[in-house]
Design a protein around this motif. Structure first.
Motif, PDB file in Angstrom:
ATOM      1  N   ALA A 279      51.007  29.520  78.099  1.00  0.00           N
ATOM      2  CA  ALA A 279      50.865  28.463  77.097  1.00  0.00           C
ATOM      3  C   ALA A 279      51.197  28.953  75.692  1.00  0.00           C
ATOM      4  O   ALA A 279      51.222  28.148  74.753  1.00  0.00           O
ATOM      5  N   GLY A 280      51.406  30.264  75.542  1.00  0.00           N
ATOM      6  CA  GLY A 280      51.774  30.814  74.242  1.00  0.00           C
ATOM      7  C   GLY A 280      50.689  31.601  73.551  1.00  0.00           C
ATOM      8  O   GLY A 280      50.850  32.007  72.394  1.00  0.00           O
ATOM      9  N   ALA A 281      49.562  31.842  74.233  1.00  0.00           N
ATOM     10  CA  ALA A 281      48.442  32.548  73.611  1.00  0.00           C
ATOM     11  C   ALA A 281      48.616  34.059  73.659  1.00  0.00           C
ATOM     12  O   ALA A 281      49.323  34.598  74.515  1.00  0.00           O
ATOM     13  N   GLU A 282      47.917  34.732  72.732  1.00  0.00           N
ATOM     14  CA  GLU A 282      47.734  36.173  72.795  1.00  0.00           C
ATOM     15  C   GLU A 282      46.539  36.423  73.713  1.00  0.00           C
ATOM     16  O   GLU A 282      45.445  35.906  73.468  1.00  0.00           O
ATOM     17  N   ALA A 283      46.727  37.186  74.770  1.00  0.00           N
ATOM     18  CA  ALA A 283      45.652  37.427  75.732  1.00  0.00           C
ATOM     19  C   ALA A 283      44.861  38.668  75.349  1.00  0.00           C
ATOM     20  O   ALA A 283      45.433  39.744  75.151  1.00  0.00           O
ATOM     21  N   VAL A 284      43.542  38.525  75.244  1.00  0.00           N
ATOM     22  CA  VAL A 284      42.627  39.636  74.963  1.00  0.00           C
ATOM     23  C   VAL A 284      41.793  39.844  76.219  1.00  0.00           C
ATOM     24  O   VAL A 284      40.976  38.991  76.578  1.00  0.00           O
ATOM     25  N   VAL A 285      42.003  40.962  76.908  1.00  0.00           N
ATOM     26  CA  VAL A 285      41.389  41.167  78.218  1.00  0.00           C
ATOM     27  C   VAL A 285      40.630  42.486  78.271  1.00  0.00           C
ATOM     28  O   VAL A 285      40.787  43.351  77.403  1.00  0.00           O
ATOM     29  N   SER A 286      39.815  42.642  79.289  1.00  0.00           N
ATOM     30  CA  SER A 286      39.014  43.854  79.452  1.00  0.00           C
ATOM     31  C   SER A 286      39.881  45.049  79.826  1.00  0.00           C
ATOM     32  O   SER A 286      40.871  44.918  80.553  1.00  0.00           O
ATOM     33  N   ASP A 287      39.470  46.188  79.348  1.00  0.00           N
ATOM     34  CA  ASP A 287      40.175  47.440  79.629  1.00  0.00           C
ATOM     35  C   ASP A 287      39.755  47.947  81.005  1.00  0.00           C
ATOM     36  O   ASP A 287      39.012  48.915  81.144  1.00  0.00           O
ATOM     37  N   THR A 288      40.235  47.254  82.040  1.00  0.00           N
ATOM     38  CA  THR A 288      39.899  47.604  83.417  1.00  0.00           C
ATOM     39  C   THR A 288      41.186  47.808  84.211  1.00  0.00           C
ATOM     40  O   THR A 288      42.266  47.388  83.794  1.00  0.00           O
ATOM     41  N   GLU A 289      41.047  48.421  85.371  1.00  0.00           N
ATOM     42  CA  GLU A 289      42.217  48.776  86.183  1.00  0.00           C
ATOM     43  C   GLU A 289      43.050  47.557  86.550  1.00  0.00           C
ATOM     44  O   GLU A 289      44.282  47.562  86.432  1.00  0.00           O
ATOM     45  N   VAL A 290      42.398  46.497  86.991  1.00  0.00           N
ATOM     46  CA  VAL A 290      43.157  45.333  87.446  1.00  0.00           C
ATOM     47  C   VAL A 290      43.849  44.627  86.288  1.00  0.00           C
ATOM     48  O   VAL A 290      44.975  44.123  86.422  1.00  0.00           O
ATOM     49  N   MET A 291      43.218  44.581  85.113  1.00  0.00           N
ATOM     50  CA  MET A 291      43.849  43.940  83.960  1.00  0.00           C
ATOM     51  C   MET A 291      45.105  44.702  83.537  1.00  0.00           C
ATOM     52  O   MET A 291      46.126  44.105  83.194  1.00  0.00           O
ATOM     53  N   HIS A 292      45.055  46.019  83.590  1.00  0.00           N
ATOM     54  CA  HIS A 292      46.250  46.809  83.259  1.00  0.00           C
ATOM     55  C   HIS A 292      47.349  46.600  84.300  1.00  0.00           C
ATOM     56  O   HIS A 292      48.535  46.553  83.959  1.00  0.00           O
ATOM     57  N   GLU A 293      46.949  46.482  85.574  1.00  0.00           N
ATOM     58  CA  GLU A 293      47.940  46.231  86.623  1.00  0.00           C
ATOM     59  C   GLU A 293      48.672  44.916  86.396  1.00  0.00           C
ATOM     60  O   GLU A 293      49.904  44.849  86.504  1.00  0.00           O
ATOM     61  N   ILE A 294      47.941  43.876  86.057  1.00  0.00           N
ATOM     62  CA  ILE A 294      48.545  42.546  85.929  1.00  0.00           C
ATOM     63  C   ILE A 294      49.260  42.382  84.590  1.00  0.00           C
ATOM     64  O   ILE A 294      50.394  41.895  84.546  1.00  0.00           O
ATOM     65  N   TYR A 295      48.633  42.831  83.503  1.00  0.00           N
ATOM     66  CA  TYR A 295      49.126  42.483  82.169  1.00  0.00           C
ATOM     67  C   TYR A 295      49.847  43.606  81.439  1.00  0.00           C
ATOM     68  O   TYR A 295      50.541  43.350  80.449  1.00  0.00           O
ATOM     69  N   GLY A 296      49.739  44.827  81.902  1.00  0.00           N
ATOM     70  CA  GLY A 296      50.497  45.925  81.315  1.00  0.00           C
ATOM     71  C   GLY A 296      50.400  45.984  79.808  1.00  0.00           C
ATOM     72  O   GLY A 296      49.302  45.938  79.237  1.00  0.00           O
ATOM     73  N   ASP A 297      51.555  46.054  79.133  1.00  0.00           N
ATOM     74  CA  ASP A 297      51.604  46.139  77.671  1.00  0.00           C
ATOM     75  C   ASP A 297      51.653  44.771  77.002  1.00  0.00           C
ATOM     76  O   ASP A 297      51.881  44.683  75.789  1.00  0.00           O
ATOM     77  N   ALA A 298      51.436  43.705  77.766  1.00  0.00           N
ATOM     78  CA  ALA A 298      51.570  42.359  77.215  1.00  0.00           C
ATOM     79  C   ALA A 298      50.249  41.768  76.731  1.00  0.00           C
ATOM     80  O   ALA A 298      50.212  40.620  76.278  1.00  0.00           O
ATOM     81  N   ALA A 299      49.151  42.513  76.835  1.00  0.00           N
ATOM     82  CA  ALA A 299      47.840  42.009  76.439  1.00  0.00           C
ATOM     83  C   ALA A 299      47.159  42.974  75.477  1.00  0.00           C
ATOM     84  O   ALA A 299      47.540  44.138  75.353  1.00  0.00           O
ATOM     85  N   HIS A 300      46.139  42.474  74.795  1.00  0.00           N
ATOM     86  CA  HIS A 300      45.286  43.285  73.925  1.00  0.00           C
ATOM     87  C   HIS A 300      44.039  43.648  74.735  1.00  0.00           C
ATOM     88  O   HIS A 300      43.452  42.786  75.392  1.00  0.00           O
ATOM     89  N   TYR A 301      43.607  44.900  74.671  1.00  0.00           N
ATOM     90  CA  TYR A 301      42.509  45.362  75.529  1.00  0.00           C
ATOM     91  C   TYR A 301      41.239  45.632  74.731  1.00  0.00           C
ATOM     92  O   TYR A 301      41.283  46.186  73.627  1.00  0.00           O
ATOM     93  N   ILE A 302      40.111  45.250  75.344  1.00  0.00           N
ATOM     94  CA  ILE A 302      38.793  45.482  74.737  1.00  0.00           C
ATOM     95  C   ILE A 302      37.869  46.130  75.759  1.00  0.00           C
ATOM     96  O   ILE A 302      38.038  45.942  76.975  1.00  0.00           O
ATOM     97  N   ASP A 303      36.896  46.885  75.282  1.00  0.00           N
ATOM     98  CA  ASP A 303      35.836  47.411  76.132  1.00  0.00           C
ATOM     99  C   ASP A 303      34.820  46.291  76.315  1.00  0.00           C
ATOM    100  O   ASP A 303      34.191  45.853  75.339  1.00  0.00           O
ATOM    101  N   PRO A 304      34.627  45.776  77.530  1.00  0.00           N
ATOM    102  CA  PRO A 304      33.729  44.631  77.715  1.00  0.00           C
ATOM    103  C   PRO A 304      32.263  44.946  77.454  1.00  0.00           C
ATOM    104  O   PRO A 304      31.443  44.028  77.390  1.00  0.00           O
ATOM    105  N   MET A 305      31.940  46.224  77.267  1.00  0.00           N
ATOM    106  CA  MET A 305      30.574  46.615  76.959  1.00  0.00           C
ATOM    107  C   MET A 305      30.394  46.993  75.484  1.00  0.00           C
ATOM    108  O   MET A 305      29.298  47.337  75.055  1.00  0.00           O
ATOM    109  N   ASP A 306      31.466  46.928  74.712  1.00  0.00           N
ATOM    110  CA  ASP A 306      31.424  47.283  73.293  1.00  0.00           C
ATOM    111  C   ASP A 306      31.348  46.017  72.456  1.00  0.00           C
ATOM    112  O   ASP A 306      32.336  45.307  72.300  1.00  0.00           O
TER     113      ASP A 306
END
Length: 348
Positions: A279-306
């Protein structure tokens, strides 16, 4: 001679979540690939809004409902026609389950997220599936590795068939929704709220408390008081609960937000950021193994516990080419082709 492949249509009697979306979308594409008379969709007699396919035959089966239909009526029908069963939504009959898609191992990896009755039922169900199924499908390499961690003996019969996002192309925008919710384009962060523990919406509330100048719009069924009780934290005034939103509203809210927040703790795939990215959004996702597998360098990563995250530092520029690579990688059409191959292998 191979029998007919009979699809478990119980998912059509439930509300649509990611699992039901997967089944519906992949079958829509599979219908374009198969020969008439080779696939059949079996649905309970009380199912509503059953789709019409061009090549997949639809039949109403039995008079039972729910689990009883899946465990009694459906396998009896399949056995009577000497068919092979295809189950796309985690569950399957105990007797000859056929091919089963298990979307994640959350019940094993995060048992604290579930009640004891649910855990016992699914552990029993999974043990049977992984013992008797002709093939086990899942939606990511991460999810496959999780399955093999607990059930290593099924390695040879596991296949990865991912999600897609093209259903979002059928959804139009609701251009009036931002004004309706008192939001301005590019001036809010957006998330789809849920009380499921793995969705971790405490992160949104805690980060909102520490970023009072930012606006956080949360769509979903729960209101502020429910979130406050669930997470035992303050709901600050810069968090706006929108309630349920239509597909058109969600797509517009994604398009016009500063970032789509997805602070999940555990997923098998994680489709909402893919929808948001389309839809055109910037995706902010958790810094987890599966998120890196799916989104690679196309997303912004956060620590979900921070909860001290500084969103201004997280939202660095990402090239449109990176996002396009992710969107080009996943499609319901590609997944349907993979599914058809697996069915032919198992039913040959």
């Amino acid at each position: 001679m191979a029998g007919k492949i009979i699809i478990n249509g119980r998912f059509l009697t439930r509300r649509i979540t990611g699992v039901e979306r997967y089944a519906g979308e992949i079958l829509g594409e599979l219908d374009k690939l198969v020969t008439p008379g080779t696939y059949m969709l079996a649905v309970p007699c009380y199912a509503e809004n059953v789709p019409r396919y061009g090549n997949i035959e639809t039949v109403r089966v039995g008079r039972l409902g729910g689990i009883a239909w899946e465990q009694v009526s459906l396998p009896r029908y399949v056995a009577g026609r000497k068919g092979m069963l295809l189950n796309l939504c985690n569950t399957a009959p105990f007797r000859d389950p056929g091919i089963v898609c298990v979307h994640d191992m959350k019940v094993r990896a995060k048992p604290e997220f579930f009640g004891w009755k649910f855990r016992i039922w699914y552990l029993f169900l999974f043990r049977n599936i992984f013992c008797r199924a002709r093939a086990v499908l899942t939606v990511s390499e991460f999810s496959r590795s999780e399955i093999l961690k607990y059930y290593p003996h099924i390695r040879a019969k596991t296949y990865v068939i991912p999600n897609g996002w093209q259903h979002y192309q059928r959804i139009g925008h609701d251009e009036k929704c931002l004004a309706r919710y008192g939001l301005e384009p590019g001036n809010y962060y957006f998330s789809m709220g849920s009380l499921e523990k793995n969705k971790n919406f405490r992160w949104v509330l805690e980060v909102a408390c520490r970023n009072r100048k930012e606006i956080f719009a949360v769509a979903g069924g729960a209101n502020g008081s429910v979130f406050s009780r669930q997470y035992k934290t303050e709901v600050p005034p810069n968090v706006r609960f929108l309630g349920y939103v239509s597909d058109g509203e969600a797509k517009t809210l994604m398009r016009d937000c500063k970032g789509f927040l997805f602070p999940t703790i555990y997923e098998g795939f994680g489709i909402p950021p893919l929808e948001a990215m389309s839809a055109g959004a910037e995706a902010v996702v958790s810094d987890t193994e599966v998120m890196h597998e799916i989104y690679g360098d196309a997303a912004h990563y956060i620590d979900p516990m921070d909860y001290e995250a500084d969103l201004s530092k997280i939202m660095t520029e990402i090239s449109p080419e990176k996002k396009k690579e992710v969107l080009d990688k996943y499609s319901w059409k590609k997944s349907a082709k993979l599914l058809k191959k697996v069915c032919e292998i198992c039913n040959g």
